[in-house]
Scaffold this motif. Sequence first.
Motif, PDB file in Angstrom:
ATOM      1  N   PHE A  78      61.205  46.538  60.720  1.00  0.00           N
ATOM      2  CA  PHE A  78      62.177  47.934  61.071  1.00  0.00           C
ATOM      3  C   PHE A  78      61.801  48.443  61.862  1.00  0.00           C
ATOM      4  CE2 PHE A  78      60.821  48.506  56.190  1.00  0.00           C
ATOM      5  CZ  PHE A  78      61.732  49.026  55.776  1.00  0.00           C
ATOM      6  N   THR A  79      60.860  48.269  63.586  1.00  0.00           N
ATOM      7  CA  THR A  79      61.074  48.284  64.393  1.00  0.00           C
ATOM      8  C   THR A  79      61.840  47.556  65.667  1.00  0.00           C
ATOM      9  OG1 THR A  79      58.594  48.834  65.124  1.00  0.00           O
ATOM     10  CG2 THR A  79      59.645  50.758  63.210  1.00  0.00           C
ATOM     11  N   HIS A 114      66.122  47.387  51.926  1.00  0.00           N
ATOM     12  CA  HIS A 114      67.133  47.415  53.513  1.00  0.00           C
ATOM     13  C   HIS A 114      66.036  48.077  54.549  1.00  0.00           C
ATOM     14  CE1 HIS A 114      69.222  48.245  48.894  1.00  0.00           C
ATOM     15  NE2 HIS A 114      70.247  47.918  50.196  1.00  0.00           N
ATOM     16  N   LEU A 115      66.936  48.063  55.758  1.00  0.00           N
ATOM     17  CA  LEU A 115      66.311  48.532  56.672  1.00  0.00           C
ATOM     18  C   LEU A 115      67.215  49.530  57.122  1.00  0.00           C
ATOM     19  CD1 LEU A 115      67.850  45.228  58.937  1.00  0.00           C
ATOM     20  CD2 LEU A 115      65.470  45.574  57.883  1.00  0.00           C
ATOM     21  N   PRO A 116      66.535  50.413  58.177  1.00  0.00           N
ATOM     22  CA  PRO A 116      66.152  51.848  58.293  1.00  0.00           C
ATOM     23  C   PRO A 116      67.494  52.216  58.322  1.00  0.00           C
ATOM     24  CG  PRO A 116      64.257  51.086  59.740  1.00  0.00           C
ATOM     25  CD  PRO A 116      65.100  50.317  59.233  1.00  0.00           C
ATOM     26  N   SER A 117      68.365  50.924  59.131  1.00  0.00           N
ATOM     27  CA  SER A 117      70.340  51.405  59.574  1.00  0.00           C
ATOM     28  C   SER A 117      70.789  52.101  58.225  1.00  0.00           C
ATOM     29  CB  SER A 117      70.299  50.406  60.288  1.00  0.00           C
ATOM     30  OG  SER A 117      70.465  49.139  59.567  1.00  0.00           O
ATOM     31  N   GLY A 118      70.474  51.302  56.807  1.00  0.00           N
ATOM     32  CA  GLY A 118      70.534  51.124  56.085  1.00  0.00           C
ATOM     33  C   GLY A 118      71.556  49.806  55.233  1.00  0.00           C
ATOM     34  N   GLU A 119      71.391  48.727  56.162  1.00  0.00           N
ATOM     35  CA  GLU A 119      71.912  47.540  56.019  1.00  0.00           C
ATOM     36  C   GLU A 119      71.027  47.292  55.497  1.00  0.00           C
ATOM     37  OE1 GLU A 119      72.332  45.061  59.834  1.00  0.00           O
ATOM     38  OE2 GLU A 119      73.204  47.259  60.679  1.00  0.00           O
TER      39      GLU A 119
END
Length: 534
Positions: free
Chosen positions: A171-172, A372-377
């Motif tokens: 995530f980070t 999903h990743l924090p970017s929405g991907e």
Amino acid sequence: MVFSAIEIILLLLFFTTLGASFASRFQLPTEAVLLLGSLSISLIPSLPRVQLVPEIVFLVFLPPILFAAAFFTDWREFKFNLRPISLLSIGLVLFTTVFVAVVLKYLIPEMGWAPAFALGAIVSPSDASAATAIVKKLGIPHRLSSIVEGESLVNDATALVCYRFAVRAIFTGSFSFTEALGRLIWVASGGAIVGTAIGLAGIWIQQKMKESKAETVLSFLTAYGCYIVGEHLDVSGVISTVVGGLVFGKWQPKLASTSTRVLSRATWQIALFIINGLVFTLIGLQLQSVLGGLREEDYSTLDLAKYALVIGFVVIALRLFWVFPESYLPRWLSASLRKRDPTPSWKQLVILGWTGMRGIVSLAAALSLPEHLPSGEIFEYRNLLIFLTYSVILITLLLPALTLPLLIRSMGVAIEKEDFKEEALARMALTRRSIECIRELQSLNLFSRSLLEQFLTRLEHRVRSSSSHLRDEPFSELIQEEHEIRRLTRITLAAERAALLDLRLKGTVHEEVFHRLSEELDLEELRLKSARVP
């Protein structure tokens, strides 16, 4: 046809029951039969998909499995084997996490390090239910089984901490080793404190109860309470449950009533049979969901097979490699350790290295990977990591389950006869204490002298019979006499049971009387079966 969740569970229980019966009849590993059976069923296209929810697995299945395994753990063996257990449950987990990540990164260079480390953490711990269920049936020496069981109780906490940091890195994009180490120490120590407190509280509450069914339910609530409270306090629910089980296992046999002990043992056996059966069946049924996710991506069948075989081989090879220096190096460095604890044979180390089964914890962790990743991907490697986890479970579970019996027989590694000697010595100690009690009663004139003499004669015969098990002769008249007594007792019990059934058929006895006497006969027959005779 649309099946409800309850109908699917009942159907799975039906297949579990048939599979366990089939495995017992043909002396096959039950877990392997259930896994292969569910794997075959999952390939039927018309069947509905069974999606295993990770939260349900961790909350419903894991606590009773860990609690029961810890309950029956030998405190003496656990403390004596703390060094190898720690090296396996911490050292091997970290070693496997790093090495699997390196291998996966080599196979798929474009993959980031965080997903690679996530897979390493997911497949690093051996499974408590698989290890306990399979190893106990194989007749390996007690020390090996104690190490395998102890390792599988502790390593989940190490692996899940590594997993959470890998997911955070996904995530980070960052990772801190010192933060991870501090986190590991905190969740382990905090989990141990929580488990001790809840385990002692459960024992205290159970002492205040005088109802066996309520006390049995309380033991299950204690197991779930350890896990839930530990997770809510942000410490290791796994360690909390294990420690709670150890506390319960130490004090419950001493403080609980006879009826509670008998009822609890029977209830837990049935519950664990259902849970373990569902666990191994559900693992097999996940294949359909896993393959469905991969069909939408551009992985060839050849590449998937290559990745699965390489990672599965690496996981097995790492364990086989680790157990030898883990055993030899400390003894080379410490003369006192060599004297106190001689080096085990290479055959035993091979058996120990071959028992690294993976199971439900690894699968649940893989299914918990973010979509999903924090970017929405979309997290592109999620389906691949789940597939590789599933493949490792299949390889590490089926290979040991199907080959360990043959390996043990070919190497001549089996339970030592000291097991029978230890049981005989314990029986002699118990019987001699009874003899002392009878002799004390003789001076009090509470019972007739003839009755006490008859009782003494029976007890002294039992001591002589037990002492005959300590001899090395292949044949003993006392052992043969004991076999005859047991055979005669079984014949008379069968006659009594037939008479009781006849009384019930004629309506001579009430149903309540029939069931009470039938239970007495059952308990007597179980007592005969529980006492092993060489």
